[in-house]
Design a protein around this motif. Sequence first.
Motif, PDB file in Angstrom:
ATOM      1  N   TYR A  76      22.939  45.088  49.274  1.00  0.00           N
ATOM      2  CA  TYR A  76      21.955  45.852  49.016  1.00  0.00           C
ATOM      3  C   TYR A  76      22.340  47.760  48.885  1.00  0.00           C
ATOM      4  CZ  TYR A  76      17.532  49.257  49.287  1.00  0.00           C
ATOM      5  OH  TYR A  76      16.420  49.497  49.211  1.00  0.00           O
ATOM      6  N   VAL A  77      21.855  47.612  47.633  1.00  0.00           N
ATOM      7  CA  VAL A  77      22.077  48.909  46.608  1.00  0.00           C
ATOM      8  C   VAL A  77      21.110  50.002  47.076  1.00  0.00           C
ATOM      9  CG1 VAL A  77      21.748  50.379  44.874  1.00  0.00           C
ATOM     10  CG2 VAL A  77      23.038  47.491  44.661  1.00  0.00           C
ATOM     11  N   HIS A  78      22.014  51.041  48.292  1.00  0.00           N
ATOM     12  CA  HIS A  78      21.254  51.701  48.979  1.00  0.00           C
ATOM     13  C   HIS A  78      22.908  53.063  48.693  1.00  0.00           C
ATOM     14  CE1 HIS A  78      18.906  53.028  51.889  1.00  0.00           C
ATOM     15  NE2 HIS A  78      18.430  53.321  51.919  1.00  0.00           N
ATOM     16  N   PRO A  79      22.598  53.815  47.795  1.00  0.00           N
ATOM     17  CA  PRO A  79      23.658  54.822  47.015  1.00  0.00           C
ATOM     18  C   PRO A  79      23.727  55.696  48.678  1.00  0.00           C
ATOM     19  CG  PRO A  79      22.274  54.409  45.655  1.00  0.00           C
ATOM     20  CD  PRO A  79      21.175  53.987  46.058  1.00  0.00           C
ATOM     21  N   PRO A  80      24.539  56.410  48.730  1.00  0.00           N
ATOM     22  CA  PRO A  80      26.112  56.310  48.452  1.00  0.00           C
ATOM     23  C   PRO A  80      26.852  55.391  49.235  1.00  0.00           C
ATOM     24  CG  PRO A  80      26.026  57.978  50.391  1.00  0.00           C
ATOM     25  CD  PRO A  80      24.691  57.430  50.073  1.00  0.00           C
ATOM     26  N   PHE A  81      25.953  54.120  49.981  1.00  0.00           N
ATOM     27  CA  PHE A  81      27.100  52.952  50.158  1.00  0.00           C
ATOM     28  C   PHE A  81      27.428  52.079  49.609  1.00  0.00           C
ATOM     29  CE2 PHE A  81      25.097  55.318  54.037  1.00  0.00           C
ATOM     30  CZ  PHE A  81      26.314  55.758  54.693  1.00  0.00           C
ATOM     31  N   VAL A  82      26.650  51.804  48.325  1.00  0.00           N
ATOM     32  CA  VAL A  82      26.573  50.906  47.894  1.00  0.00           C
ATOM     33  C   VAL A  82      25.715  51.048  46.907  1.00  0.00           C
ATOM     34  CG1 VAL A  82      25.534  48.523  47.324  1.00  0.00           C
ATOM     35  CG2 VAL A  82      26.522  48.419  49.672  1.00  0.00           C
ATOM     36  N   THR A  88      29.450  45.819  38.453  1.00  0.00           N
ATOM     37  CA  THR A  88      30.117  46.785  39.032  1.00  0.00           C
ATOM     38  C   THR A  88      29.655  47.096  40.588  1.00  0.00           C
ATOM     39  OG1 THR A  88      31.832  46.678  37.470  1.00  0.00           O
ATOM     40  CG2 THR A  88      32.632  47.810  39.803  1.00  0.00           C
ATOM     41  N   PHE A  89      29.609  46.920  41.823  1.00  0.00           N
ATOM     42  CA  PHE A  89      29.466  47.503  42.329  1.00  0.00           C
ATOM     43  C   PHE A  89      30.584  48.702  43.413  1.00  0.00           C
ATOM     44  CE2 PHE A  89      25.721  45.324  43.330  1.00  0.00           C
ATOM     45  CZ  PHE A  89      25.644  43.544  43.121  1.00  0.00           C
ATOM     46  N   SER A  90      29.860  49.904  43.466  1.00  0.00           N
ATOM     47  CA  SER A  90      30.558  50.033  44.172  1.00  0.00           C
ATOM     48  C   SER A  90      29.950  51.104  45.366  1.00  0.00           C
ATOM     49  CB  SER A  90      31.691  51.768  43.298  1.00  0.00           C
ATOM     50  OG  SER A  90      29.846  52.480  42.415  1.00  0.00           O
ATOM     51  N   GLY A  91      30.449  52.470  46.357  1.00  0.00           N
ATOM     52  CA  GLY A  91      30.237  53.140  46.975  1.00  0.00           C
ATOM     53  C   GLY A  91      30.943  52.720  48.652  1.00  0.00           C
ATOM     54  N   MET A  92      31.159  53.533  49.342  1.00  0.00           N
ATOM     55  CA  MET A  92      31.715  53.718  50.798  1.00  0.00           C
ATOM     56  C   MET A  92      31.580  52.502  51.508  1.00  0.00           C
ATOM     57  SD  MET A  92      31.545  56.206  54.044  1.00  0.00           S
ATOM     58  CE  MET A  92      32.224  56.154  55.053  1.00  0.00           C
ATOM     59  N   VAL A 336      21.578  59.105  53.176  1.00  0.00           N
ATOM     60  CA  VAL A 336      21.031  58.208  51.920  1.00  0.00           C
ATOM     61  C   VAL A 336      19.902  59.749  51.407  1.00  0.00           C
ATOM     62  CG1 VAL A 336      19.508  56.959  51.232  1.00  0.00           C
ATOM     63  CG2 VAL A 336      21.014  55.851  52.829  1.00  0.00           C
ATOM     64  N   LEU A 337      19.607  60.113  52.758  1.00  0.00           N
ATOM     65  CA  LEU A 337      18.564  61.155  52.120  1.00  0.00           C
ATOM     66  C   LEU A 337      19.123  62.301  51.788  1.00  0.00           C
ATOM     67  CD1 LEU A 337      15.454  60.472  54.477  1.00  0.00           C
ATOM     68  CD2 LEU A 337      15.258  59.722  52.621  1.00  0.00           C
TER      69      LEU A 337
END
Length: 400
Positions: A76-82, A88-92, A336-337
């Motif tokens: 699930y896209v939730h910066p900065p984890f995904v 291409t997917f990135s994040g912690m 996230v916030l």
Amino acid sequence: MKHLDNAVPLARPKINLWISIVKSLLYRLPYPSFRHTLHLLVVLICLAAGSAPVAAQDSVVAEGPRDERSLRVGVYVHPPFVMREDDTFSGMAIDLWEQIAQSLSLQSEYVELDNTGALVTAAANAEIDVAVTNLTVTRERAERMDFTHPWFDAGQRIMVNDDRGGGFRDVLRGLRDSGHLRGYAWIAFVIAVATLLITAFDRRFNKEFPRRWRDGIAEGFYTVMSVATSGKSPQRKNYFGWIGRIWQGLWLVCGIAVLAYLTSSVTSVMTTLSLTNQINSVADLPGRVVGVQPGSVSERYAQQAGLNARRFAHIEEAVQALVDGRIDAIVGDAPVLEYYAHTNPEQPVTVVGPIFAPDKYAFGLVHGSDLTRRLTIELIGAHEGGAIEEIRTQYFGNDP
């Protein structure tokens, strides 16, 4: 492996040959009972010897290299984890997962889900093998799926709009709720009546006053508003001596009172709005409209606290609603916030208050998955070896 496969078929005929020779010799012994005992002993020894190559073969097979395993990894896209850029997917969370997957020879086929709730449901229904994002460990979720060892400590925080509380609509609403708009309506009525009276008076006694009613009313309105807004009267001729002066003085006092009332009422309303619209902690949320993510811990917290919550699938949508004034605050995962506020300085938003409802992030798996223990061991090793801290520093800096 080939030398073991060839050794077993060759070894068994030789063993059978030796058994036959020993049996023929034993039958020549004079005592049957002694003969049968030796016969049984020889057979057992030969069978044990014959099974040794097979056991060795099984041991070598078990210790051989494992084939790479392909997994459906839900994200699930939730910066900065995904984060996602094109395909291409990135994040912690992605960096940590790929590091562990590589050590276990696991291949990943990423499947993007719309929100955390959908991600949990997909893992619970075995539609995916692993759930990767900033997934909070809760008892309710643990009843539906497995969790690895936690790899991140987090919690909830609040995001607010920096410009909240000073808009025209807010002031107008505050004046209405406090009853000042009714007072303004009476003042407007008095101004209208005074304008008509002054216009009629000047038309009657001032020969230089405009003869057209339109121009006369405009002149009279200007005279009344000068007194009401500045407390000063324009230069006017006194037609009634001392009585006229007293009347003009009383009118000036009324104008000053009107001006003071307007100023104090607007100031008090704006001060009240400034105080009441401030959100500094979770204690200020009751009675407010808050934005939450569907199926998240923040949504569950809002429901349990009785807050008026509106659902937004992504942080960008919630922030836009906050800036537009459709919601009063956002309740969400603290990192996230904080990351959004830090990377989007052009947005008039701020993260306020301490962390509440502390929680932990972990990877989610299907109930009874054979990967749970292996992933947990790798995560513990990554934590002890400092790999998790190195990845965290890449996204959050050196601050704890």
